[in-house]
Design a protein around this motif. Structure first.
Motif, mmCIF file in Angstrom:
data_model
loop_
_atom_site.group_PDB
_atom_site.id
_atom_site.type_symbol
_atom_site.label_atom_id
_atom_site.label_comp_id
_atom_site.label_asym_id
_atom_site.label_seq_id
_atom_site.Cartn_x
_atom_site.Cartn_y
_atom_site.Cartn_z
ATOM 1 N N ALA A 5 41.296 40.353 33.147
ATOM 2 C CA ALA A 5 42.412 40.892 32.363
ATOM 3 C C ALA A 5 42.552 42.392 32.621
ATOM 4 N N ASN A 6 41.441 43.051 32.935
ATOM 5 C CA ASN A 6 41.487 44.489 33.248
ATOM 6 C C ASN A 6 42.280 44.785 34.508
ATOM 7 N N ILE A 7 42.395 43.773 35.372
ATOM 8 C CA ILE A 7 43.191 44.004 36.577
ATOM 9 C C ILE A 7 44.463 43.147 36.530
ATOM 10 N N GLY A 8 44.898 42.849 35.291
ATOM 11 C CA GLY A 8 46.240 42.293 35.106
ATOM 12 C C GLY A 8 46.359 40.789 35.004
ATOM 13 N N LEU A 9 45.231 40.061 34.861
ATOM 14 C CA LEU A 9 45.378 38.597 34.780
ATOM 15 C C LEU A 9 45.903 38.172 33.407
ATOM 16 N N ASN A 10 46.887 37.284 33.452
ATOM 17 C CA ASN A 10 47.433 36.692 32.254
ATOM 18 C C ASN A 10 47.492 35.199 32.546
ATOM 19 N N ALA A 11 46.607 34.439 31.875
ATOM 20 C CA ALA A 11 46.442 33.024 32.223
ATOM 21 C C ALA A 11 47.700 32.201 32.002
ATOM 22 N N GLU A 12 48.577 32.689 31.121
ATOM 23 C CA GLU A 12 49.824 31.947 30.891
ATOM 24 C C GLU A 12 50.757 32.055 32.085
ATOM 25 N N ARG A 13 50.772 33.242 32.652
ATOM 26 C CA ARG A 13 51.682 33.436 33.779
ATOM 27 C C ARG A 13 51.052 33.015 35.096
ATOM 28 N N THR A 14 49.726 33.034 35.147
ATOM 29 C CA THR A 14 49.020 32.641 36.361
ATOM 30 C C THR A 14 47.995 31.570 36.012
ATOM 31 N N ARG A 101 61.667 38.144 55.737
ATOM 32 C CA ARG A 101 61.525 38.972 54.549
ATOM 33 C C ARG A 101 60.083 39.418 54.438
ATOM 34 N N GLN A 102 59.884 40.525 53.765
ATOM 35 C CA GLN A 102 58.534 41.045 53.605
ATOM 36 C C GLN A 102 58.282 41.288 52.124
ATOM 37 N N ALA A 103 57.138 40.798 51.636
ATOM 38 C CA ALA A 103 56.802 41.038 50.231
ATOM 39 C C ALA A 103 56.156 42.413 50.123
ATOM 40 N N LEU A 104 56.658 43.226 49.211
ATOM 41 C CA LEU A 104 56.075 44.558 49.016
ATOM 42 C C LEU A 104 54.968 44.508 47.970
ATOM 43 N N ALA A 105 55.116 43.644 46.976
ATOM 44 C CA ALA A 105 54.117 43.509 45.924
ATOM 45 C C ALA A 105 54.369 42.211 45.168
ATOM 46 N N ALA A 106 53.294 41.610 44.663
ATOM 47 C CA ALA A 106 53.419 40.337 43.947
ATOM 48 C C ALA A 106 52.904 40.464 42.517
ATOM 49 N N ASN A 107 53.403 39.607 41.652
ATOM 50 C CA ASN A 107 52.964 39.547 40.251
ATOM 51 C C ASN A 107 53.106 40.900 39.556
ATOM 52 N N ILE A 108 54.319 41.416 39.590
ATOM 53 C CA ILE A 108 54.576 42.727 39.002
ATOM 54 C C ILE A 108 55.608 42.602 37.872
ATOM 55 N N ASP A 109 55.484 43.522 36.898
ATOM 56 C CA ASP A 109 56.400 43.524 35.751
ATOM 57 C C ASP A 109 57.464 44.595 35.896
ATOM 58 N N HIS A 110 57.143 45.629 36.665
ATOM 59 C CA HIS A 110 57.891 46.874 36.685
ATOM 60 C C HIS A 110 58.041 47.385 38.096
ATOM 61 N N VAL A 111 59.202 47.914 38.438
ATOM 62 C CA VAL A 111 59.308 48.673 39.686
ATOM 63 C C VAL A 111 59.701 50.096 39.314
ATOM 64 N N GLN A 186 54.816 53.717 28.794
ATOM 65 C CA GLN A 186 55.690 52.595 29.151
ATOM 66 C C GLN A 186 54.965 51.549 29.996
ATOM 67 N N LEU A 187 53.854 51.955 30.619
ATOM 68 C CA LEU A 187 53.070 51.024 31.435
ATOM 69 C C LEU A 187 52.045 50.374 30.509
ATOM 70 N N ARG A 188 52.398 49.207 30.014
ATOM 71 C CA ARG A 188 51.598 48.586 28.966
ATOM 72 C C ARG A 188 50.377 47.854 29.511
ATOM 73 N N PRO A 189 49.311 47.756 28.685
ATOM 74 C CA PRO A 189 48.101 47.070 29.132
ATOM 75 C C PRO A 189 48.430 45.646 29.603
ATOM 76 N N GLY A 243 45.026 50.570 30.784
ATOM 77 C CA GLY A 243 44.996 49.105 30.837
ATOM 78 C C GLY A 243 46.070 48.472 31.706
ATOM 79 N N ALA A 244 47.000 49.287 32.215
ATOM 80 C CA ALA A 244 48.004 48.741 33.140
ATOM 81 C C ALA A 244 47.483 48.883 34.568
ATOM 82 N N CYS A 245 48.144 48.237 35.509
ATOM 83 C CA CYS A 245 47.796 48.399 36.922
ATOM 84 C C CYS A 245 48.976 49.027 37.632
ATOM 85 N N LEU A 246 48.680 49.869 38.609
ATOM 86 C CA LEU A 246 49.729 50.571 39.354
ATOM 87 C C LEU A 246 49.517 50.339 40.846
#
Ligand code: GTP
Ligand code: MG
Ligand code: ZN
Length: 348
Positions: A5-14, A101-111, A186-189, A243-246
């Protein structure tokens, strides 16, 4: 699980697939030679099974920063053996003439779209970024850096606010913790944000400021010696103290659209006007009852913004045709392999 969870895992979404083998980890760095994965405690260098890189229908499906994956230790090597489904991806058209196409980042909430208030400043480019993000379903935020170096910062902020109604906008000195405080909250845990923008815009400077006292410890970000020098060379995910990841990324030279964007979303003012044109298929050229031309004539709609809307719409349409072709090829390939399976089954 707590550690992840410290590195952004959310079992509901993943959700973790049943019967999965291997350790669940997150890709935190991506290099030409391989990956760095994180298990919530430590990082490991890892390689991905060749099939994960080559047997994909689109290059954007290859493992990328932010992805969750199952990792197995093999001898003295760590191997990414399986990818978990993504809940979001930021994708761009790959550089060059190819239709991939190229993926720049995956499983993100914010750009976080970062623009420097120096020679980097370009409202049309911000519109292009907003259009790219519109296709991803991820929330955009605009960050204008180098406010401390531009005496005109407030009027530039107003100029940007006018082309992005409803989008959160921060005007900062990326070097100052106080100046970035509102952005930091604004970058929430549990959430993950990715920084995009030109080289020299201040993405790594912002990353360091948000990391605070941990900036030195990571060693993954470097302070630039100048602007626009492509200081950052690979993408890296960093857990922030709050608590957020960047995810810091290298400056993009080309922001190519994929065809999946929604121009009406990034240009909702133009879309609203177009909806009131007399003809549904109005091209806003010489048609009678054109609300867009009327707005251009009375100055309600900026001509440069409208020209960019037309340009980006045409790009999306063109890239979309390529995407349709790809889809057709993909279903043809699936059809063929199904037919081949049937043939072998019948032979047996
Ligand atoms: N005064 C001032 N300087 C800034 C600000 N943001 C960035 N800089 C400077 O701008 C230069 C480039 O910053 P970086 O953070 O390396 O830019 P970047 O976006 O990471 O660039 P790439 O890694 O090349 O994509 C550095 O010298 C920073 O110190 C700011 O808000 N104010
Ligand atoms: Mg950088
Ligand atoms: Zn019209």
């Amino acid at each position: 699980m707590n550690l992840l969870a410290n590195i952004g895992l959310n079992a509901e979404r993943t959700p973790i697939p049943e019967g999965a083998t291997g350790a669940l980890m997150r890709i935190v760095e991506q290099h030409r030679s391989g990956y760095v994965v994180h298990d919530g405690l430590k990082t490991y260098t890892a390689k991905a099974l060749p099939k994960l890189r080559h047997q994909v229908s689109d290059a954007s499906e290859r493992p990328c920063v932010g992805d969750w994956c199952l990792v197995v230790e093999r001898g003295c090597e760590f191997m990414i053996e399986r990818m978990l489904p993504r809940f979001s991806t930021l994708v761009r058209g790959a550089a060059g003439e190819t239709q991939t196409r190229q993926a720049l980042a995956a499983n993100i909430d914010h750009v976080l779209i970062v623009t420097g208030l120096d020679r980097d400043f370009n409202v049309r480019r911000i519109e292009r970024y907003l259009t790219l993000v519109s296709g991803s379903g991820v929330r955009p935020t605009l960050v204008l850096t180098k406010a401390d170096k531009n005496t005109d910062a407030e009027s530039l902020r107003a100029e940007v606010a006018a082309i992005a109604p409803g989008v959160t906008l921060h005007l900062v000195n990326a070097k100052s913790t106080e100046s970035c405080a509102l952005l930091a909250v604004q970058l929430r845990p549990g959430e993950t944000a990715v920084l995009v923008g030109s080289s020299g815009a201040g993405k790594s400077t912002l990353t360091n400021t948000l990391l605070g006292e941990f900036a030195q410890a990571t060693g993954s970000v470097r302070e630039a010696d100048g602007r626009g020098r492509h200081t950052t060379v690979s993408r890296a995910l960093l857990p922030l103290p709050g608590g957020a990841c960047l995810i810091d990324t290298p400056g993009l030279r080309e922001i190519k659209l994929t065809g999946e964007e929604d121009v009406a979303d990034s240009f909702d003012d133009v879309a609203a006007l177009a909806a009131t044109c007399r003809f549904r298929d109005c091209r806003h050229e010489r048609e009678p009852g054109c609300a867009v031309r009327a707005a251009l004539e009375d100055g309600q709609l900026d001509a440069a913004r409208f020209a960019n809307f037309q340009k980006l719409s045409a790009e999306v349409a063109r890239a979309g045709e390529g995407a349709l072709e790809r889809k057709a090829r993909k279903s043809y390939a699936a059809e063929m392999s199904r037919a081949m399976r049937d043939v072998t089954r019948r032979k047996r």
